[in-house]
Design an enzyme around this catalytic site. Sequence first.
Site, PDB file in Angstrom:
ATOM      1  N   LYS A 111      59.938  33.337 110.582  1.00  0.00           N
ATOM      2  CA  LYS A 111      61.385  33.497 110.713  1.00  0.00           C
ATOM      3  C   LYS A 111      62.109  32.154 110.701  1.00  0.00           C
ATOM      4  O   LYS A 111      63.219  32.053 110.192  1.00  0.00           O
ATOM      5  CB  LYS A 111      61.730  34.251 112.006  1.00  0.00           C
ATOM      6  CG  LYS A 111      61.498  35.740 111.915  1.00  0.00           C
ATOM      7  CD  LYS A 111      62.334  36.457 112.964  1.00  0.00           C
ATOM      8  CE  LYS A 111      62.181  37.966 112.863  1.00  0.00           C
ATOM      9  NZ  LYS A 111      62.924  38.683 113.912  1.00  0.00           N
ATOM     10  N   LYS A 195      55.710  42.806 103.775  1.00  0.00           N
ATOM     11  CA  LYS A 195      56.005  44.050 104.486  1.00  0.00           C
ATOM     12  C   LYS A 195      57.456  44.480 104.229  1.00  0.00           C
ATOM     13  O   LYS A 195      58.320  43.642 103.966  1.00  0.00           O
ATOM     14  CB  LYS A 195      55.704  43.914 105.984  1.00  0.00           C
ATOM     15  CG  LYS A 195      56.641  43.028 106.729  1.00  0.00           C
ATOM     16  CD  LYS A 195      56.430  43.112 108.248  1.00  0.00           C
ATOM     17  CE  LYS A 195      57.494  42.243 108.911  1.00  0.00           C
ATOM     18  NZ  LYS A 195      57.586  42.337 110.333  1.00  0.00           N
ATOM     19  N   LYS A 198      63.795  44.654 107.316  1.00  0.00           N
ATOM     20  CA  LYS A 198      65.250  44.787 107.418  1.00  0.00           C
ATOM     21  C   LYS A 198      65.961  43.657 106.706  1.00  0.00           C
ATOM     22  O   LYS A 198      67.095  43.794 106.272  1.00  0.00           O
ATOM     23  CB  LYS A 198      65.670  44.718 108.889  1.00  0.00           C
ATOM     24  CG  LYS A 198      65.323  45.939 109.681  1.00  0.00           C
ATOM     25  CD  LYS A 198      65.555  45.676 111.163  1.00  0.00           C
ATOM     26  CE  LYS A 198      65.364  46.949 111.968  1.00  0.00           C
ATOM     27  NZ  LYS A 198      65.413  46.696 113.414  1.00  0.00           N
TER      28      LYS A 198
HETATM   29  P1  AMP Z   1      61.914  45.610 114.353  1.00  0.00           P
HETATM   30  O1  AMP Z   1      62.748  46.295 113.360  1.00  0.00           O
HETATM   31  O2  AMP Z   1      61.359  44.330 113.858  1.00  0.00           O
HETATM   32  O3  AMP Z   1      62.537  45.539 115.701  1.00  0.00           O
HETATM   33  O4  AMP Z   1      60.629  46.557 114.530  1.00  0.00           O
HETATM   34  C1  AMP Z   1      60.658  47.774 115.224  1.00  0.00           C
HETATM   35  C2  AMP Z   1      59.286  48.409 115.157  1.00  0.00           C
HETATM   36  O5  AMP Z   1      58.975  48.758 113.804  1.00  0.00           O
HETATM   37  C3  AMP Z   1      58.141  47.505 115.623  1.00  0.00           C
HETATM   38  O6  AMP Z   1      57.207  48.257 116.364  1.00  0.00           O
HETATM   39  C4  AMP Z   1      57.515  47.021 114.343  1.00  0.00           C
HETATM   40  O7  AMP Z   1      56.149  46.734 114.495  1.00  0.00           O
HETATM   41  C5  AMP Z   1      57.713  48.210 113.425  1.00  0.00           C
HETATM   42  N1  AMP Z   1      57.788  47.797 112.011  1.00  0.00           N
HETATM   43  C6  AMP Z   1      58.706  46.957 111.460  1.00  0.00           C
HETATM   44  N2  AMP Z   1      58.480  46.803 110.133  1.00  0.00           N
HETATM   45  C7  AMP Z   1      57.388  47.577 109.833  1.00  0.00           C
HETATM   46  C8  AMP Z   1      56.663  47.858 108.623  1.00  0.00           C
HETATM   47  N3  AMP Z   1      57.013  47.333 107.454  1.00  0.00           N
HETATM   48  N4  AMP Z   1      55.595  48.698 108.715  1.00  0.00           N
HETATM   49  C9  AMP Z   1      55.228  49.264 109.893  1.00  0.00           C
HETATM   50  N5  AMP Z   1      55.875  49.036 111.068  1.00  0.00           N
HETATM   51  C10 AMP Z   1      56.946  48.208 111.052  1.00  0.00           C
END
Ligand code: AMP
Length: 333
Positions: A111, A195, A198
């Site tokens: 990041k 991956k 967002k």
């Molecule tokens: P975040 O949006 O980064 O706050 O992530 C929220 C949840 O979604 C966390 O548990 C992450 O591990 C999961 N997550 C985010 N991106 C992915 C992805 N591409 N594949 C699987 N899980 C994800």
Amino acid sequence: MERVFSGAQPTGNLHLGNYLGAIRNWVALQKDFECIFCVVDMHAITVWQDPKELRSNIRELAASMIASGIDPEKHVLFNQSQVSAHAELAWIFNCVARIGWLNRMTQFKEKAGKHRENASLGLYAYPSLMAADILTYKATHVPVGEDQKQHLELARDIALKFNNDYEVEGFFPQPEPLILGPATRVMSLRDGSKKMSKSDPSEMARINMTDDADTLSKKIRKAKTDPEPLPSEAAGLEGRPEAKNLITIFAALTNSTVDKVLSEHGGTQFSGFKQALTDVVVTKLAPITEEMARLNNDNAYIDAVLAKGAERANAIAQPILRDVKETVGFLNS
Ligand code: AMP
Ligand code: TRP
């Protein structure tokens, strides 16, 4: 005593990776655990957030959790900044965690990129706040996607060092990561080695939870693939990350396995499979998207849910925080 805690950042663009890697698993865990789910707004501001957008993203994320099946009556749903214990315990953990431990965090390196000197101090200390999120409730199980595994290990190290340093063996539990389901790491539709995220500048790289049927169909049709037909077994996906990703998404959404999906679709061309995948994605997401849209028009309801959730979260956190302060040698009034 078993307790689930998890959180997601209100930074917009909730996507299929968030749903399959996290939220869908949270919904399932509600059956067997006492659960606490948190919109981690304090984590979000580790990178710049426009205040107006942040406010609406907090409500939108809460709405999408409820639309996905989180039950805010039986379990606790709230936003982090309304419960001050998170910040208070995070400071104490900043004094337990070692700089060397944080230096190893790969997400910070990703990041912060090349401009590490210019990243916020909060972005660097973020895993320590994450440990506080979990441990201020003495949570034992933490459902997350693959990408959070390293942060969970740090939380375990912090818990252990706190217990050792202050000679309070077993005070904090060792929280266990629950990395569940066939889609723990959903990849970008444009690049199977990255991956789904967002923050990807290309909308075409991700399936948003708010996409309508036409948009979903277009994104899946244009998803990157290779020229070979689908293999008949999982071994044939080796070295074909884009194919593997689409099959995995299909398996996850139909509660099936990669092997079963391949036994049905092996040998076919991607064009046909993409049509089948579109049908599955549209059918599964439409009810959630509709409910999200309805809830997004009802700020008063969402705000009331979050306020009530914060009250309940606070009631669990306060006695634990009190014990921590006592242990550290602070005066409690
Ligand atoms: P975040 O949006 O980064 O706050 O992530 C929220 C949840 O979604 C966390 O548990 C992450 O591990 C999961 N997550 C985010 N991106 C992915 C992805 N591409 N594949 C699987 N899980 C994800
Ligand atoms: N860091 C997590 C993410 O980016 C979100 C998060 C914050 C979290 N605190 C948490 C997840 C505590 C699980 C438990 O996805």
